[in-house]
Structure formats: structure tokens, C-alpha cells
Design an enzyme around this catalytic site. Sequence first.
Site, mmCIF file in Angstrom:
data_model
loop_
_atom_site.group_PDB
_atom_site.id
_atom_site.type_symbol
_atom_site.label_atom_id
_atom_site.label_comp_id
_atom_site.label_asym_id
_atom_site.label_seq_id
_atom_site.Cartn_x
_atom_site.Cartn_y
_atom_site.Cartn_z
ATOM 1 C CG HIS A 37 -1.900 -1.031 1.351
ATOM 2 N ND1 HIS A 37 -1.875 -2.007 2.322
ATOM 3 C CD2 HIS A 37 -3.001 -1.271 0.598
ATOM 4 C CE1 HIS A 37 -2.905 -2.801 2.169
ATOM 5 N NE2 HIS A 37 -3.606 -2.389 1.139
ATOM 6 C CD GLN A 61 -14.282 -5.071 -1.111
ATOM 7 O OE1 GLN A 61 -14.515 -3.876 -1.260
ATOM 8 N NE2 GLN A 61 -13.116 -5.601 -1.442
ATOM 9 C CG ASP A 152 -6.450 -7.364 -5.030
ATOM 10 O OD1 ASP A 152 -6.701 -8.536 -4.715
ATOM 11 O OD2 ASP A 152 -5.995 -6.528 -4.221
ATOM 12 C CB SER A 187 -1.723 -10.150 1.012
ATOM 13 O OG SER A 187 -3.032 -10.336 1.478
HETATM 14 O O1 PAF Z 1 -8.462 -3.621 -2.932
HETATM 15 C C1 PAF Z 1 -9.093 -3.241 -1.927
HETATM 16 O O2 PAF Z 1 -8.516 -3.012 -0.868
HETATM 17 C C2 PAF Z 1 -10.600 -3.052 -2.014
HETATM 18 O O3 PAF Z 1 -11.175 -4.001 -2.850
HETATM 19 C C3 PAF Z 1 -11.011 -1.637 -2.431
HETATM 20 C C4 PAF Z 1 -10.544 -1.300 -3.843
HETATM 21 C C5 PAF Z 1 -10.436 -0.621 -1.464
HETATM 22 C C6 PAF Z 1 -12.533 -1.501 -2.423
HETATM 23 O O4 PAF Z 1 -13.057 -1.761 -1.159
#
Ligand code: PAF
Length: 282
Positions: A37, A61, A152, A187
Site C-alpha cells: 500500500h 464485497q 488484485d 497482502s
Molecule cells: O483492494 C481493496 O482493498 C478493495 O477491494 C477496495 C478497492 C479498497 C474496495 O473496497
Amino acid sequence: MILFQQSNALRSFLDNQKAQNKRIGFVPTMGALHAGHLSLIAQAKQKCDIVVCSIFVNPTQFTQAADLETYPRPISNDIKLLEESKCDVLFHPSVDEIYANDLRKDDTNDYGSFLHVLEGASRPGHFDGVVTVVKKLFELVRPDEVFFGQKDYQQCLVVQTLINRAFQTIKFNLCAIAREEDGLAMSSRNIRLSEMERILAPQLYLALKKAKQLWTLETWQSAANEALKEIDSNAFTVEYLKICDQNTLEELLHFQHNAVIVLVAVQIGKTRLIDNILIDRD
Ligand code: PAF
């Protein structure tokens, strides 16, 4: 770094920045931040004047309630890491702030067949939830550029489709996978691995590299089968290891294509891991 929990306050701050012609970069996350990140933040900082990171564990999600409940939420550490990375703004809203009691998801049925394979097949409704929240966040932040990690990959294709349809002024940046020294893709889920699982987990990357190395084999299927041998079948349950077209995610059986991606998903213990490698054969 300025922390916002309310959309209105974030919007008026960003309106002010836009009035000064500042370029806004956006890194949406679900927190539990790691070096992967932070490399997205670093890339956003290089290209934009103001970097906004969102931390929001998006309920729509998740396909399993237990996964949502146990998703790591180390917010104090996340804030510390973002401050050290010189991120300008953190948006950390509540579920109500984003969904206002309406957890309905957008329908992505017409996005194309690439959405229904791999992660889409394993996690029904997952991408509907991703699109729902990403759309809300894009509408709120109105970024000039967005930064997503290649790990992803299918999500990246989904977001690119959303951008082509509804946010054509946003520039999408596909950012390379950050890896640990032993090759394991970074991750937020890695912290759930036991000591032994963590030792075995780099086998995923070995398998991907093997598939890449074997692209000259007569069929991709033999490359995929050889690659699978790198993964200890006693420790891992392999959900898929597929060699696909980078744009359509259609599975390829022969090496007639130039832009190829190998994608893998496994379950090890209680943790599900995914990884991929791009093969550009020019
Ligand atoms: O990749 C992620 O962390 C999530 O799928 C996202 C893009 C922040 C959407 O909740």
C-alpha cells in the site's frame, strides 16, 4: 495528515484544493496497510499534489460474514504508517457514512465475461460490492489519478471498466506487486498465516515463475501443470492456476497470444491467497 470521517468535510477540503489547481491522487484501501500500500502512496505522491488514502472495510464485497468480522483493522498503526509516508489526507468513514443504511449493490452483469471467472466465480457478488464502493468513493473524492495494485488484477480490470463507463477523466495507474524478500506477494491477509504456512507461502510465486519460464512449452496447459508441481498439495488447496489473456481473462490453451497473465488462488489453513505474474512476449 488530515483525517476525515465525514464526506462533507472531505469534499469541502478537496473543493478548496481543486480551486488551487491541485492534482488529486487517490489510493482506496481496506486498511491493514503494508509496504505494498505504501508503495501506492509513494507513486501517487510522485504524480499528484494531494494524496488521499481511504481506509474502509467494505461490507458489500465480502462473501463470508466471518471473513468480514475477522478482517484486520489496526487503525492506529495504519495512521502512523500513512503519516510516515507523508500521505496528505486519510478518509476513514463509518459504514453508515458510505451506505446510509442502504447496502444494495450495483449490478455488474453487463461488465463482460471476465468478471465471472477466477475471483468472480469463487466469490459470487464480490465485484458487485467492489464496484459499488469504488463508485461511491470516486464520486466523493473526484480524483485525477487512482492507484491500484496488480495483485488484485481482476479488480483492476473491473475498476478500469468502471472508469471507461463513468469516470473517463480519471487516470488509472496499475502498480507492480510488492513482494517480501522470499517472493510472497504482500497482502493484509498474510498476518493470518501461521509460522509454517508463512514458510510455505512463497511457493505460489515459485509456481508463477515456473509457468513464466515454461512459456515455450507446446501447450500452456503443460506449463500450468508443471507450475502446479511447485505447490505442496498437502499444505495448499489450489482453487485455480490459470494462464489467461491479460485483457479478457479468457483461459489460453496455446501460446498464440502476446499479453498473457498467470493467476493463482489457493487456500492454506484459514487463509486464502492470490497472486499473479504478467508475461509480455514481444
Ligand atoms: O483492494 C481493496 O482493498 C478493495 O477491494 C477496495 C478497492 C479498497 C474496495 O473496497
